[in-house]
Design an enzyme around this catalytic site. Structure first.
Site, PDB file in Angstrom:
ATOM      1  N   ASP A 101      -3.538  -7.262   2.845  1.00 58.74           N
ATOM      2  CA  ASP A 101      -2.817  -7.164   1.578  1.00 58.74           C
ATOM      3  C   ASP A 101      -2.389  -8.540   1.062  1.00 58.74           C
ATOM      4  OD1 ASP A 101      -2.937  -4.360   2.115  1.00 58.74           O
ATOM      5  OD2 ASP A 101      -1.096  -4.504   3.277  1.00 58.74           O
TER       6      ASP A 101
ATOM      7  N   GLU B 250      -3.474   2.061  -5.678  1.00 61.13           N
ATOM      8  CA  GLU B 250      -2.379   1.274  -5.109  1.00 61.13           C
ATOM      9  C   GLU B 250      -2.658  -0.211  -5.301  1.00 61.13           C
ATOM     10  OE1 GLU B 250      -2.545   2.742  -1.087  1.00 61.13           O
ATOM     11  OE2 GLU B 250      -4.261   1.495  -0.578  1.00 61.13           O
TER      12      GLU B 250
HETATM   13  C1  6LW Z   1      -0.885  -1.007   1.765  1.00 59.89           C
HETATM   14  C2  6LW Z   1      -1.934  -0.458   0.897  1.00 59.89           C
HETATM   15  C3  6LW Z   1      -3.070  -0.760   1.714  1.00 59.89           C
HETATM   16  O1  6LW Z   1       0.399  -0.677   1.392  1.00 59.89           O
HETATM   17  O2  6LW Z   1      -2.730  -0.535   3.010  1.00 59.89           O
HETATM   18  O3  6LW Z   1      -5.185  -1.597   1.695  1.00 59.89           O
HETATM   19  C4  6LW Z   1      -1.346  -0.406   3.057  1.00 59.89           C
HETATM   20  N1  6LW Z   1      -4.098  -1.297   1.207  1.00 59.89           N
HETATM   21  O4  6LW Z   1      -2.032  -1.050  -0.335  1.00 59.89           O
HETATM   22  C5  6LW Z   1      -0.773  -1.099   4.251  1.00 59.89           C
HETATM   23  O5  6LW Z   1      -1.364  -2.353   4.430  1.00 59.89           O
END
Ligand code: 6LW
Length: 511
Positions: free
Chosen positions: A14, A174
């Protein structure tokens, strides 16, 4: 000059990036490990040096115990605004203490960070966007991207939150970030989950609160269904360099086996971005992330050796070391024991399989091929006392080489724990209190050896890497190489002294 991905290897997912003049700053997630949120600096986007952590004081925030790899610090975003660095992140505690989104700020990221300012917005993967004296929050909530202006000094909402976009239909929309270019607001997110279907998608709007229209070429970055060495790319952030060029960072994984499994966690990758006026950007190689690219024109030919030697003689730990949760002061110190200098771990009653605080200090396995060596002095005398080195995915998935006390004798053991199976695979009587331990990793095996004189090593045994992978026993984190001590049920009376810790990438020794 070319560079190779990952640019930051080992568990660094991230990534978020910002530029201040000719200096770049990057942060990543850190989950249950402490200090939390490693922060890196670079002058050329390719070579990164850790300069600190954003959560470095034990009283800044509490990390929830009990859910390894799934709680703690998720997905920070870093932004620089009017002389101040802001990091916004989520402390995921599932309703525990200090839960939710929070902002930390600093005027000098290497020198220390503020106490948290909790943000009155739900969701994970928070991001900040500043414009004309206003601060805007975006985050992932309820399978959409939620948005609201906030007061950056108090974390309070200004106005009513609204949803901006739900993505293109992939699961888990996300990791949002907003950018402004050519009179457009670009909203970049990730979809498909953080596994092999991961992808980056984008939408844009003339006004910040929408309506956002999806790019016709989505996903604009994804390695799903591709025979690339790097998989699962997503959770990206963009930065414009001082020469006007655009670059992106994202997470990706490097599987070691087929069917795919990976043991180093999600790592940080860098890719070029071609961003024409009024158009959506073209990411990496027409939306596919390759291992190697031409470096930025301002890249420096620095020799970034990853060899690491620690004799623990300083006043403070190297920034690469982590504890599991906030450490208790009674469990560790740097100092002297029986005339020897080093790291002293004083085990409590929690075994390595515990989800509570253990006398444990680790650093990330950053390379598929590597050696880690440490000298251990452990004059143990009571049954159950144990100290050693572990390759650790989490409390239920680890292999350990350790000195233990049993039947009034000292033994060296190789224990493997794979889920609910735990077994001592090899055991040799060692009539000594001092020994050098070594872990040698390849893509296939973790091998363990030991030496009485620090030079000649004898093999103790080995285990498959497969069982210490995210796909088998992990979640969001990757493997650590750790030193530990425990009394296995009761406090360990005997302190364990570790010295001469060495980590060497890419050079598995012959045994
Ligand atoms: C994070 C989400 C994700 O909050 O994994 O790959 C989660 N993305 O965006 C935890 O790293």
């Amino acid at each position: 000059m070319t560079y190779e991905n990952p640019i930051i290897s080992g568990m660094h997912p991230d990534p978020s990036i910002c530029r201040v003049g000719e200096d770049y700053y990057l942060v990543t997630s850190s989950f249950e490990y402490f200090p939390a949120i490693p922060i890196f600096h670079s002058r050329d986007l390719v070579h990164w040096r850790q300069i600190g952590h954003c959560i470095h004081r034990k009283d800044q925030i509490s990390l929830r115990k009990g859910f390894p790899g799934g709680t703690g610090i998720y997905a920070p975003t870093i932004r620089y605004h009017e002389g101040i660095f802001y990091v916004i992140t989520t402390n995921v505690t599932y309703g525990g203490e200090d839960d939710g989104n929070l902002i930390l700020w600093s005027k000098d990221p290497a020198q220390g960070w503020s106490d948290p300012i909790f943000v009155d917005m739900p969701g994970i993967d928070p991001s900040l966007y500043f414009e004309d004296g206003h601060a805007y929050y975006t985050g992932a909530h309820d399978n959409q991207i939620i948005f609201c202006e906030i007061d950056i000094t108090t974390g309070q909402k200004i106005g009513t939150p609204r949803y901006l976009w739900a993505g293109t239909g992939g699961n888990d929309p996300e990791g949002p970030h907003l950018y402004r270019k050519d009179g457009w607001y670009y909203l970049m997110i990730s979809e498909g989950g953080t596994e092999y279907g991961h992808m980056v998608t984008m939408a844009r709007s003339r006004t910040i609160d929408g309506t956002y229209e999806s790019c016709g070429k989505n996903p604009i970055l994804s390695n799903r269904s591709r025979s690339t060495a790097i998989k699962a790319v997503g959770h990206a952030d963009l930065v414009q360099a001082q020469d006007g060029s655009w670059w992106g960072v994202c997470l990706g994984i490097r599987p070691i086996t087929y069917p795919y499994k990976h043991n180093l966690g999600r790592e940080t990758m860098l890719f070029p971005v071609a961003w024409e006026d009024n158009a959506f950007p073209i990411m990496a190689t027409h939306g596919i992330l390759e291992e190697s690219y031409s470096a930025p024109s301002f890249a420096q030919d620095t020799d970034n050796t990853a060899d690491f030697l620690d004799d623990f003689s300083g006043d403070a730990l190297d920034l690469s070391w982590n504890f599991l949760y906030q450490p208790e002061d009674s469990l560790w110190r740097l100092g002297e024991l029986d005339g020897r200098q080093g790291l002293i771990l004083q085990g409590n009653g929690n075994p390595l399989s515990s989800t509570d605080t253990v006398a444990w200090l680790g650093r990330r396995q950053e390379h598929h091929l590597c050696n880690a060596t440490a000298t251990l002095y452990f004059p143990c005398a009571d049954p159950g006392e144990e100290a050693g080195m572990t390759i650790y995915m989490n409390n239920r998935h680890h292999y350990d080489i350790a000195l233990i006390r049993q039947n009034q004798q000292n033994y060296l053991i190789l224990r493997r724990q794979i889920g609910s199976l735990a077994s001592i695979e090899h055991m040799v009587a060692i009539p000594r209190q001092e020994i050098t331990l070594r872990l040698t990793a390849t893509k296939e095996t973790y091998s363990f050896s030991y030496s009485m004189d620090g030079t000649h090593f004898l093999s103790l045994g080995q285990g498959e890497c497969d069982y210490l992978t995210t796909e088998v026993g992990g979640r969001f984190t990757g493997n650590y190489i750790a030193l530990y001590a425990t009394g296995n049920g009761q406090p360990c009376h005997c302190p364990a002294l570790f010295s001469q810790f060495q980590y060497q990438p890419g050079k598995p020794s012959r045994q």
